[in-house]
Design an enzyme around this catalytic site. Structure first.
Site, PDB file in Angstrom:
ATOM      1  N   ASP A 142      11.651  53.341  54.259  1.00 46.29           N
ATOM      2  CA  ASP A 142      12.431  53.041  54.658  1.00 46.29           C
ATOM      3  C   ASP A 142      13.463  54.436  53.152  1.00 46.29           C
ATOM      4  O   ASP A 142      14.560  54.134  53.932  1.00 46.29           O
ATOM      5  CB  ASP A 142      13.486  51.872  55.192  1.00 46.29           C
ATOM      6  N   GLU A 145       8.879  45.906  42.830  1.00 47.55           N
ATOM      7  CA  GLU A 145       9.302  46.743  42.695  1.00 47.55           C
ATOM      8  C   GLU A 145       9.879  46.076  41.656  1.00 47.55           C
ATOM      9  O   GLU A 145      10.827  45.342  41.477  1.00 47.55           O
ATOM     10  CB  GLU A 145      10.765  47.294  43.190  1.00 47.55           C
TER      11      GLU A 145
HETATM   12  O1  KIV Z   1      10.966  52.550  50.735  1.00 44.30           O
HETATM   13  C1  KIV Z   1      10.307  52.652  49.648  1.00 44.30           C
HETATM   14  O2  KIV Z   1       9.845  53.795  49.125  1.00 44.30           O
HETATM   15  C2  KIV Z   1       9.568  52.142  49.002  1.00 44.30           C
HETATM   16  C3  KIV Z   1       9.173  52.183  47.779  1.00 44.30           C
HETATM   17  C4  KIV Z   1      10.343  51.904  46.760  1.00 44.30           C
HETATM   18  C5  KIV Z   1       7.840  50.897  47.862  1.00 44.30           C
HETATM   19  O3  KIV Z   1       9.692  50.647  49.682  1.00 44.30           O
END
Ligand code: KIV
Length: 291
Positions: free
Chosen positions: A49, A187
């Site tokens: 997202d 994260e």
């Molecule tokens: O949306 C995204 O790019 C993510 C990554 C940061 C793992 O969730």
């Protein structure tokens, strides 16, 4: 002839942990970049997202809709034939009810061409993970910093700095594994906590800003390539400055148009000389008749 790479499966990803083979993951949100990532043989392409920010220009990931995620997923899946494709469930697509979560996860697979979905959040979503897995759709968990709610509550902060926060992350990851998640994104978690979680889980951890002890790594494509102008997290490494390269190319094109250098004969189509002669003669007659 180069042999085509076999499609990466969920089992392959789980087995990589046991084999000590680091898992490689990157985000992509459209056809050209998903094609490049697939050719570069990434194990996982995440239609994150984050695409709402780096590709669609929203200030955060909050506004991204299911329809937008499906559109980006469809484009990426038309390109990527061998990487495992994971679609990121956007904010409010899985929180209202388990039924809605399963329905939306199903859209990622049936319409978006994804092989799995990712859900942000800890043990409070274990029942949702269980329901989606029961429906036959593999789920990747995502704990530590969860940007969808972090922007609403506390902002982007490193997670797992104290004992309480560390315990919460460990519990969250363990409960998501017990609920059936095949991998867990960590994260912005401190290296020590990421290492403990990685050792405790039998499914792989995929780190983003969580140090070197995770079973794999994921980064946002636009951070790697220098394509996002607003913000680059400290943990992201910029491997290229495509924004400067693109700016220079566009400035050259614009200059060549204004100076008449482009298009040259190389980029121009010509008529067959005989046909041109006939046309000129006919146009000449027409002009005479008109006069
Ligand atoms: O949306 C995204 O790019 C993510 C990554 C940061 C793992 O969730």
């Amino acid at each position: 002839m180069m042999s085509e790479r076999k499609k990466v499966s969920i089992n392959d990803i789980i087995k990589m942990k046991g084999a000590g083979r680091r898992i490689t993951a990157v985000t992509a949100y459209d056809y050209p970049f998903a094609l490049i990532a697939d050719k570069a043989e990434f194990d996982i392409i995440l239609v994150g997202d984050s695409g709402g920010m780096v590709s669609l220009g929203y200030e955060s990931t909050i506004p991204v809709t299911m329809d937008e995620m499906i559109l980006m997923s469809k484009a990426a899946s038309r390109a990527a034939k061998s990487s495992l494709l994971v679609g990121d469930m956007p904010f409010m697509s899985f929180q209202v009810s388990r039924e809605e979560a399963v329905r939306n996860a199903g859209r990622f697979v049936k319409k978006g061409g994804m092989n799995a979905v990712k859900i942000e959040g800890g043990k409070e979503f274990a029942d949702v993970v269980r329901a989606i897995v029961r429906a036959g759709i593999p789920v990747m968990g995502h704990v530590g910093l969860t940007p969808q709610t972090a922007t609403l509550w506390y902002g982007y902060k490193v997670q797992g700095k104290d004992n309480r926060s560390a315990n919460r992350i460990i519990e969250d990851a363990q409960e998501l594994e017990a609920a059936g998640a095949f991998a867990i994104v960590l994260e912005m978690v401190t290296e020590e906590v990421a290492q403990i979680v990685t050792e405790k889980l039998s499914v792989p951890t995929i780190g983003i800003g969580s140090g070197a002890y995770c079973d794999g790594q994921v980064l946002v494509l636009h951070d790697i390539l220098g394509l996002y102008d607003r913000f680059t997290p400290r943990f992201a490494k910029k491997y290229a400055d495509l924004s400067s390269i693109a700016s220079e190319a566009l400035a050259n094109y614009r200059n060549e148009v204004t100076t008449g250098k482009f298009p040259s004969s190389e980029h121009t189509f010509r008529m067959d000389p005989k046909e041109l002669q006939k046309l000129k003669a006919r146009l000449g007659k027409l002009t005479e008749a008109e006069v």
